[in-house]
Design an enzyme around this catalytic site. Sequence first.
Site, PDB file in Angstrom:
ATOM      1  N   CYS A  97       0.848  -1.209   0.000  1.00 52.52           N
ATOM      2  CA  CYS A  97       0.000   0.000   0.000  1.00 52.52           C
ATOM      3  C   CYS A  97       0.868   1.239   0.000  1.00 52.52           C
ATOM      4  O   CYS A  97       1.999   1.222   0.454  1.00 52.52           O
ATOM      5  CB  CYS A  97      -0.891   0.065   1.233  1.00 52.52           C
ATOM      6  SG  CYS A  97      -2.058  -1.244   1.381  1.00 52.52           S
ATOM      7  N   THR A  98       0.310   2.313  -0.542  1.00 52.81           N
ATOM      8  CA  THR A  98       0.948   3.635  -0.480  1.00 52.81           C
ATOM      9  C   THR A  98      -0.105   4.646  -0.072  1.00 52.81           C
ATOM     10  O   THR A  98      -1.193   4.668  -0.649  1.00 52.81           O
ATOM     11  CB  THR A  98       1.518   4.029  -1.850  1.00 52.81           C
ATOM     12  OG1 THR A  98       2.472   3.049  -2.272  1.00 52.81           O
ATOM     13  CG2 THR A  98       2.188   5.399  -1.787  1.00 52.81           C
ATOM     14  N   ARG A 136       8.907   1.349  -2.922  1.00 49.60           N
ATOM     15  CA  ARG A 136       7.915   2.188  -3.600  1.00 49.60           C
ATOM     16  C   ARG A 136       7.976   3.619  -3.055  1.00 49.60           C
ATOM     17  O   ARG A 136       7.379   4.532  -3.614  1.00 49.60           O
ATOM     18  CB  ARG A 136       6.501   1.583  -3.377  1.00 49.60           C
ATOM     19  CG  ARG A 136       6.249   0.337  -4.214  1.00 49.60           C
ATOM     20  CD  ARG A 136       5.036  -0.421  -3.756  1.00 49.60           C
ATOM     21  NE  ARG A 136       5.342  -1.247  -2.586  1.00 49.60           N
ATOM     22  CZ  ARG A 136       4.791  -1.073  -1.390  1.00 49.60           C
ATOM     23  NH1 ARG A 136       3.914  -0.102  -1.200  1.00 49.60           N
ATOM     24  NH2 ARG A 136       5.119  -1.862  -0.382  1.00 49.60           N
TER      25      ARG A 136
END
Lengths: 253, 123
Positions: A1-2, A191
Site C-alpha cells: 500500500c501507499t 515504492r
Amino acid sequence: CTSVVAQDEKGKLLHGRNLDFGLFLGWDVKNKSWAISEKLKPLVVNLNFKRNNQTVFKSTNFAGYVGMLTGIKPHIFTLTMNERFSLDGGYIGILEWILGQRDGMWMSFLTRSVLENANSYDEAKSLLAQTKMLAPAYFILGGNQTGQGCIITRSRELSIDVLEIDVKLGRWYVLETNYDHWKEPFFLDDRRTPAMKCLNQTTQANISVKTLYDVLSTKPVLNKLTTYTTLMQVSEGTLESYIRDCPNPCMPW
Amino acid sequence: SAQFVPPYTEDCRTDMYPPNGPTFKGPVKWYTIDLDLPPSKRWTAVISDKKNDLVDMIQAIRDLADAFVPSGRLIELVDIALPLMVDTLPNPFREEIKGIAAVSGVPLGEVVLFNIFYEVFTV
C-alpha cells in the site's frame, strides 16, 4: 500500500492511497496477476454511513468486510491504514485473544470506531495512537487545518512514532508505504523512493487531486497488487475511488 | 529504459486524471449503510448486490487453503472454530458479520476469517 497526506500552498489537505493486497496468495501465471487481488477488485464499494439520514462518514471497502481501511469524516479528518510487518505480529494478538486476554482491538474495528465516533483530528489521533491492538499497523491521518497530517507507526501495544507535516521544514507531505519511515525500505520493494521523486517533481505549488492520482499511477507505486486508488479532500468532504490495473511490464508488488 | 527492467520504475506519470486507459479498470459504486438499522440488517443491500463476487473470492481463499492443506482440514478448522470466536467479537461488528453470512450464504467462519484477515495474514 501507499498512502499520502499532502498540503497545498493554500493550506488545503489532500489524502490519497493505493490499496495493495493479495501478496503470495496465488499467482495466476497465464494472466500475470495475483488471484486474490483480482477477486477483490469486483468487491470494491464506496459506502456512505448515515445516521438520522445524515452522513457520519464515508469509506471505500471490500464488500463483506465491516472494518475500515480507507475513510473520510467529511470536513473533519481522513484516515487510511497500511500494513506493518513485525515479529510481534497479529498471530500473537490472536493467540492472546483465544486465551481470553481481550483488552486489545482488532485493527479494522478500531479504524471503524474512530471514523464513526471521533469528532476531531486530535481525538482521532489520540485514539489511533493509544488504543492497544492485536496487530501492528501504520495509520495515516489527515485533518482539516494546516499542518494536520501525520503517520502514526504502531506496535501492538504502543505508538512508536508520529511523523507530522511540517511545512517550515519543507515537509509539505507525509508518505507511507509499508516500512518504518526512519529505516530504508526493503530494497526489492522500494515504492517510497519513486513516490517521493514524483511528489517532489510535482511540487507543493502543483499538488492537487489530479497530480496526486498521477503519482499513485506511476509504477511501482502502481503494481500488480493494487486493487483500488482513493482520493479524499477533507475540506470538500469528497471521496472518490477507482479500480486499478497494472499493464505489463509491472512489478508483482 | 528503467521502465522495462524490474522494478519497472516509470518516469512520473502525468495527465492520468480523470482516470482513463489501461490502468483504470472502472469506477466504484456507492451504497448507503444505515446505522439506524439493526447491525445484522445494515449490509443487506451491499451483500445482495455483491453476493456472487463475495462467494467467488471466498472460494479462491478456500482453494488456496486446500493447496496448502489438501486434506481440507484447514477449511474445516475455519468452519468449526471461527464461529465460536464470532461471539467474542465486539458489537456491532459481531452482529454485522452474522448478517453478512446470513445474506450471502457464505459459512459464518469464512466471513469471520475475511474480517480478521489482517491479523491472520501477519502470520
